[in-house]
Write a protein that holds these residues in place. Structure first.
Motif, PDB file in Angstrom:
ATOM      1  N   ILE A   1       0.926  -1.233  -0.014  1.00  0.00           N
ATOM      2  CA  ILE A   1      -0.043   0.132  -0.241  1.00  0.00           C
ATOM      3  C   ILE A   1       0.923   1.145  -0.154  1.00  0.00           C
ATOM      4  N   PRO A   2       0.641   1.974  -1.012  1.00  0.00           N
ATOM      5  CA  PRO A   2       1.543   3.405  -0.983  1.00  0.00           C
ATOM      6  C   PRO A   2       1.592   4.182   0.496  1.00  0.00           C
ATOM      7  N   GLU A   3       2.505   4.653   0.799  1.00  0.00           N
ATOM      8  CA  GLU A   3       2.739   5.575   1.968  1.00  0.00           C
ATOM      9  C   GLU A   3       2.523   4.785   3.226  1.00  0.00           C
ATOM     10  N   ILE A   4       2.491   3.321   3.154  1.00  0.00           N
ATOM     11  CA  ILE A   4       2.205   2.650   4.154  1.00  0.00           C
ATOM     12  C   ILE A   4       3.740   2.590   5.324  1.00  0.00           C
ATOM     13  N   HIS A   5       4.827   2.834   4.677  1.00  0.00           N
ATOM     14  CA  HIS A   5       6.160   2.907   5.437  1.00  0.00           C
ATOM     15  C   HIS A   5       6.363   4.336   5.705  1.00  0.00           C
ATOM     16  N   THR A   6       5.566   5.442   5.205  1.00  0.00           N
ATOM     17  CA  THR A   6       6.172   7.002   5.603  1.00  0.00           C
ATOM     18  C   THR A   6       6.177   6.804   7.171  1.00  0.00           C
ATOM     19  N   GLU A   7       7.101   7.887   7.306  1.00  0.00           N
ATOM     20  CA  GLU A   7       7.380   7.947   8.870  1.00  0.00           C
ATOM     21  C   GLU A   7       6.198   8.727   9.476  1.00  0.00           C
ATOM     22  N   TYR A   8       5.659   9.744   8.939  1.00  0.00           N
ATOM     23  CA  TYR A   8       4.672  10.794   9.478  1.00  0.00           C
ATOM     24  C   TYR A   8       3.091  10.257   8.701  1.00  0.00           C
ATOM     25  N   GLY A   9       3.243   9.065   8.097  1.00  0.00           N
ATOM     26  CA  GLY A   9       1.890   8.845   7.267  1.00  0.00           C
ATOM     27  C   GLY A   9       0.751   8.845   8.186  1.00  0.00           C
ATOM     28  N   TYR A  10       0.899   8.245   9.597  1.00  0.00           N
ATOM     29  CA  TYR A  10      -0.165   8.073  10.302  1.00  0.00           C
ATOM     30  C   TYR A  10      -1.006   9.601  10.695  1.00  0.00           C
ATOM     31  N   TYR A  11       0.228  10.733  11.127  1.00  0.00           N
ATOM     32  CA  TYR A  11      -0.283  11.751  11.474  1.00  0.00           C
ATOM     33  C   TYR A  11      -0.802  12.523  10.342  1.00  0.00           C
ATOM     34  N   GLY A  12      -0.118  12.362   9.132  1.00  0.00           N
ATOM     35  CA  GLY A  12      -0.782  13.021   7.832  1.00  0.00           C
ATOM     36  C   GLY A  12      -2.200  12.454   7.525  1.00  0.00           C
ATOM     37  N   VAL A  13      -2.587  11.285   7.842  1.00  0.00           N
ATOM     38  CA  VAL A  13      -3.863  10.636   7.456  1.00  0.00           C
ATOM     39  C   VAL A  13      -4.936  11.305   8.391  1.00  0.00           C
ATOM     40  N   ILE A  14      -4.446  11.290   9.628  1.00  0.00           N
ATOM     41  CA  ILE A  14      -5.299  11.826  10.855  1.00  0.00           C
ATOM     42  C   ILE A  14      -5.634  13.403  10.557  1.00  0.00           C
ATOM     43  N   ALA A  15      -4.758  14.114  10.039  1.00  0.00           N
ATOM     44  CA  ALA A  15      -4.699  15.592   9.734  1.00  0.00           C
ATOM     45  C   ALA A  15      -5.806  15.850   8.552  1.00  0.00           C
ATOM     46  N   VAL A  16      -5.541  14.793   7.469  1.00  0.00           N
ATOM     47  CA  VAL A  16      -6.625  14.689   6.385  1.00  0.00           C
ATOM     48  C   VAL A  16      -7.966  14.422   6.853  1.00  0.00           C
TER      49      VAL A  16
END
Length: 311
Positions: free
Chosen positions: A278-293
């Motif tokens: 899945i794209p961005e699954i290993h991004t360091e700040y991906g979790y926080y980015g998704v929550i912000a969106v």
């Protein structure tokens, strides 16, 4: 039982009831009795058996006027309203040439109020006593009507401001009370009309004309309670409309909340799938980015709904 000689509005207590069997030189006798006293009063005054039976009956008595050889028997209903229930109390009156007998089961407000009126108007005859008593009884319906109207207005305001389930039972209860009272007003109106129009030897002809004014008031009261009945119907419609509007408002809020969470559910659904690539699954700040969106998307939709007055 209280026995009084009434002369020009002045009360003189009488101890021996047999003294009242003959007419006084001036004035008349007023005997204020309970139903138990009829055992003693009936043989002394020759009160008719049917009239006494009506006084002793436990059932509600319809207003009536019965003419007997030596006296008249009149029943009128006194009204009382305690903000929850309307009570009608029978006021039984035996009218004779030189006496008047009032028989009640409970205390009647009009009898207490009548005493100063008798003194003020220097009443000297039993038919005048009857006129003033009936006038007070009818006037009291106006005051009760005002309180019922205030109750209806308050109920309407409460329904419009904050509808409760208890309001429906209040509407139904008050409406049935008004309908019952309207039904009882008919016979009372006819009794007063009879006192106004029928040739009655125990009532002075000049005084009899004054009963027409009381009859007009009785007609106004009947029309007023007819209006109250219609108002209660309108109040019930307002209650049902308020409940429907409240349900619509709740459904609108639920729909808006569901709409806001739909895209958020799509996002969490996508990132909740069990795929390694899945794209961005290993991004360091991906979790926080998704929550912000998700927060931005939810707040943005909420602002849009507010501007469109959907919430």
């Amino acid at each position: 039982m209280k026995i009084r000689l009434v002369n020009a509005g002045v009360f003189t207590p009488i101890d021996n009831i047999e003294d009242t069997l003959t007419a006084p030189a001036e004035g008349f006798y007023w005997i204020d009795a309970d139903t138990e006293d009829l055992v003693e009063l009936q043989p002394l005054y020759g009160l008719h058996d049917l009239a006494v039976e009506d006084c002793l009956s436990e059932e509600d008595q319809r207003p009536k006027l019965e003419i007997y050889e030596s006296h008249y028997f009149i029943v009128v209903n006194s009204i009382r309203f305690d903000d929850e229930e309307i009570f009608l109390r029978a006021l039984n009156v035996f009218l004779g040439r030189h006496y008047i007998i009032t028989v009640t089961r409970q205390k009647i407000h009009e009898l207490r109020v009548l005493k100063p009126v008798l003194w003020e108007q220097e009443v000297n005859a039993p038919d005048r006593f009857l006129y003033l008593l009936v006038d007070l009884v009818v006037d009291n319906y106006f005051s009760v009507g005002d309180r019922i109207e205030a109750r209806i207005e308050k109920l309407e305001e409460d329904i419009l401001m904050h509808t409760k389930k208890s309001h429906l039972s209040e509407i139904i209860g008050l409406r049935s009370e008004i309908l019952w009272l309207k039904k009882m007003l008919g016979p009372q109106k006819e009794v007063i009309n009879t006192l106004n129009k029928k040739d009655l030897r125990l009532i002075d002809d000049q005084l009899q004309k004054y009963f027409s004014d009381i009859y007009e008031n009785a007609v106004k009261i009947s029309e007023t309670f007819e209006t109250y009945r219609d108002l209660m119907g309108n109040l019930r419609e307002a209650y049902q409309s308020s409940i429907a509007n409240r349900a619509n408002e709740i459904m609108r809020v639920f729909t808006a909340i569901t709409t806001i969470f739909m895209p958020l559910t799509v996002i969490t659904g996508i990132y909740g799938m069990n795929f390694d690539n899945i794209p961005e699954i290993h991004t360091e700040y991906g979790y926080y980015g998704v929550i912000a969106v998700m927060v931005t998307l939810g707040c943005g939709m909420l602002i849009i709904f507010r501007k469109k007055e959907w919430l």
